[in-house]
Scaffold this motif. Structure first.
Motif, PDB file in Angstrom:
ATOM      1  N   GLU B   3      68.490  16.233  75.602  1.00 47.93           N
ATOM      2  CA  GLU B   3      67.204  15.598  75.346  1.00 47.93           C
ATOM      3  C   GLU B   3      67.434  14.189  74.812  1.00 47.93           C
ATOM      4  N   SER B   4      66.844  13.208  75.475  1.00 50.83           N
ATOM      5  CA  SER B   4      67.071  11.839  75.036  1.00 50.83           C
ATOM      6  C   SER B   4      65.906  11.291  74.233  1.00 50.83           C
ATOM      7  N   GLN B   5      64.759  11.929  74.350  1.00 50.71           N
ATOM      8  CA  GLN B   5      63.625  11.471  73.545  1.00 50.71           C
ATOM      9  C   GLN B   5      62.862  12.674  73.037  1.00 50.71           C
ATOM     10  N   PRO B   7      59.265  13.576  71.128  1.00 51.90           N
ATOM     11  CA  PRO B   7      58.023  13.010  70.616  1.00 51.90           C
ATOM     12  C   PRO B   7      57.829  13.326  69.136  1.00 51.90           C
ATOM     13  N   SER B 317      57.244   9.538  82.550  1.00 50.78           N
ATOM     14  CA  SER B 317      56.095   9.495  81.650  1.00 50.78           C
ATOM     15  C   SER B 317      56.275   8.429  80.580  1.00 50.78           C
ATOM     16  N   ARG B 319      55.998   7.206  76.876  1.00 50.94           N
ATOM     17  CA  ARG B 319      56.089   7.966  75.625  1.00 50.94           C
ATOM     18  C   ARG B 319      56.010   7.014  74.443  1.00 50.94           C
TER      19      ARG B 319
END
Lengths: 129, 393
Positions: B3-5, B7, B317, B319
């Motif tokens: 996972e690179s980002q 939320p 997307s 973000r």
């Protein structure tokens, strides 16, 4: 689901199926399940080089974007346009319809560095939180 | 894959290392197959069946939400109104008994400490302020400090969060499902109103409020009874397609309805006018914290504005925190973005320079170093169809 016996796996949850000097790669059932609903897949073009343990593309779910890593060094010979058009294929058929790339291997010995299916099943079970 | 980002990283980070708090429903979530994640110091379900399926259940049928992490502060006494007027932006004097209003807790600089719902008790005696989980401790400390600053006021400010259970049912079938479990006259509880009642034998405050853009209810109960209510609602709604819904779909639902999320659209350094929430600020109601700063910004015009956009090409997307470009330079940042499950394309909110704002004007979102074309659109992105008649409300 248990990992298909003819596949090899990375610690970053990509799978690889070897057919001569070309390998097909994708992400595991565990990975798609962890990510949730896949909304976007970004892949390199045929002719692009990929490097072992380096990111080659991105898979996005509703909640996050994740890098996907190449299991081996090589050159992209084909990418799966169906999965680019319909990213939810990754959720529905991670090991068959939702393959991501076909790669011409530089060094076949790199395949032996990957986990086999039973080892990956144990690894993925441990990775669950 | 990695996972690179993530939320809401800001909300997740706070309290890291400390044991996670749990709501009374935690074991039920696990039994329902939820994925439990840390959120603002709480262990909460991010999804059960999947964000898309849960989102669609709320738009098409109904969804059930555990909101046990949110905070409730009771404000009572003869000067409760005067106190709340001083610490919130909306006009509490306009709040009739049994009604609720969206409001903000401003800081002295005209930024926002939290966004809240202020409920006035149906008997007119006192108020309940509902605050966000991620700001709960900060809000309570702030409210108590301001209580201390006004020894002239006869008011009691009490944090009741640990004694209160809170769940929500949202969606077009919510009223029908709840109606099977209560004698309360739900049709008499209009939008942003609440009333006392008994639901499935559980004494509750029944509020017609929510965070999804759908009709529905939020229930406040004794904390040790919230499980009984949860179980009864899940069972009563089973044939209607009611699903338990996690924080993932809660976020996409509120985004489509253009409801702000603290930490994204609102922050200590983002003012209500910049966030597009001027309607919740009543400058003429009398003095309140931050009033002068907000009035000054109104005078000069806010330098930044929150706008809605949709992406018009493929590229992933948008973000939170992604740069927003126009004319080849950065003009702001994405505050929230997602693939909209209802609309089927990428949408988002961005805080950008005032001059660049305007429906129809183009933007580009910098997604992993590549500009992805977008256009500013009217918000909310999604608005539910309302029945023709007001059904006696």
């Amino acid at each position: 689901m248990a990992a298909p016996k003819d596949l090899r796996f990375t610690k970053t949850h990509e799978w690889l199926r070897r057919d001569g000097d070309v390998v097909t790669i994708g992400i595991s059932d565990h990975a798609q399940n962890e990510l949730g609903d896949i909304t976007y897949v970004e892949l390199p073009e045929p002719g692009d080089a990929v490097s072992r343990n380096e990111p080659f593309g991105v898979v996005e779910s509703v909640k996050a974007a994740s890098d996907v890593f190449a299991p081996v060094d090589g050159e992209v010979v084909e990418r799966n346009e169906s999965v680019v058009e319909a990213p939810d294929l990754v959720n529905r058929s991670p090991y068959e319809q939702a393959w991501l790339l076909k790669i011409r291997l530089n060094d076949p010995d790199q395949v032996d560095l990957l986990m086999d299916a039973p080892a990956y099943d144990v690894y993925a079970e441990t990775a669950k939180h | 894959m990695s996972e690179s980002q993530e939320p809401n990283a800001a909300a997740l980070g706070e309290g890291a290392g400390e044991p996670l708090r749990t709501t009374p429903l935690r074991d039920r979530h696990a039994a329902l197959g939820a994925r439990l994640v840390p959120f603002a110091g709480w262990e909460m379900p991010v999804q059960y069946a999947g964000i898309m399926a849960e989102h669609r259940a709320v738009r098409g049928a109904a969804g059930l939400f555990d909101l046990g992490h949110m905070g409730q502060v009771e404000v009572s006494g003869p000067d409760a109104l005067a106190y709340l007027q001083a610490v919130t932006t909306n006009d509490v004097a306009a709040l009739a008994p049994g009604k609720a209003q969206y409001s903000l807790l401003p800081n002295e600089r005209g930024g926002v400490i939290d966004d809240v719902i202020v409920y006035r008790r149906p008997d007119g005696d006192g108020y309940m302020v509902v605050v966000n989980a991620s700001n709960r401790d900060k809000d309570v400390a702030w409210l108590l400090r301001h209580r201390g600053l006004r020894p002239d006021l006869d008011v009691a400010v009490e944090d009741r969060s640990d004694r209160t259970g809170m769940i929500a049912i949202q969606g077009p079938k919510a009223a029908a499902i709840v109606g099977r479990l209560t004698e309360a006259k739900l049709a008499a509880i209009g939008d942003f109103a609440w009333a006392g009642g008994s639901v499935a034998g559980v004494p509750a405050m029944i509020a017609r409020t929510g965070y999804t853009g759908e009709d529905g209810f939020e229930f406040y109960t004794a904390r040790d009874r919230v499980g009984d209510l949860w179980d009864a609602l899940l069972e009563a709604g089973d044939d209607d397609g009611l699903m338990p819904v996690g924080l993932g779909a809660r976020d996409t639902l509120r985004l489509e309805a253009r409801m702000p999320l603290y930490g994204n659209e609102l922050a200590d350094d983002i003012g209500p006018l910049e966030a597009g929430l001027g309607w919740a600020v009543k400058l003429d109601k009398g003095p309140f914290v931050g009033r002068d700063a907000i009035a000054a910004m109104k005078e000069t015009g806010p330098p930044r504005r929150t706008v809605g956009f949709r992406c018009v090409e493929r590229g992933g997307s948008p973000r939170s925190h992604f740069p927003v470009l126009a004319g080849g330079r950065e003009i702001g940042r994405v505050t929230s973005g997602a693939m909209s499950p209802t609309l089927g394309h990428n949408i988002g909110l961005a805080l950008i320079e005032q001059d660049a704002a305007g429906v129809g004007k183009p933007l580009a979102i910098d997604i992993r170093g590549r500009p992805v074309a977008a256009v500013q659109v009217k918000t909310p992105f999604y608005k539910r169809a309302r029945p023709e008649t007001a059904s006696g409300r």
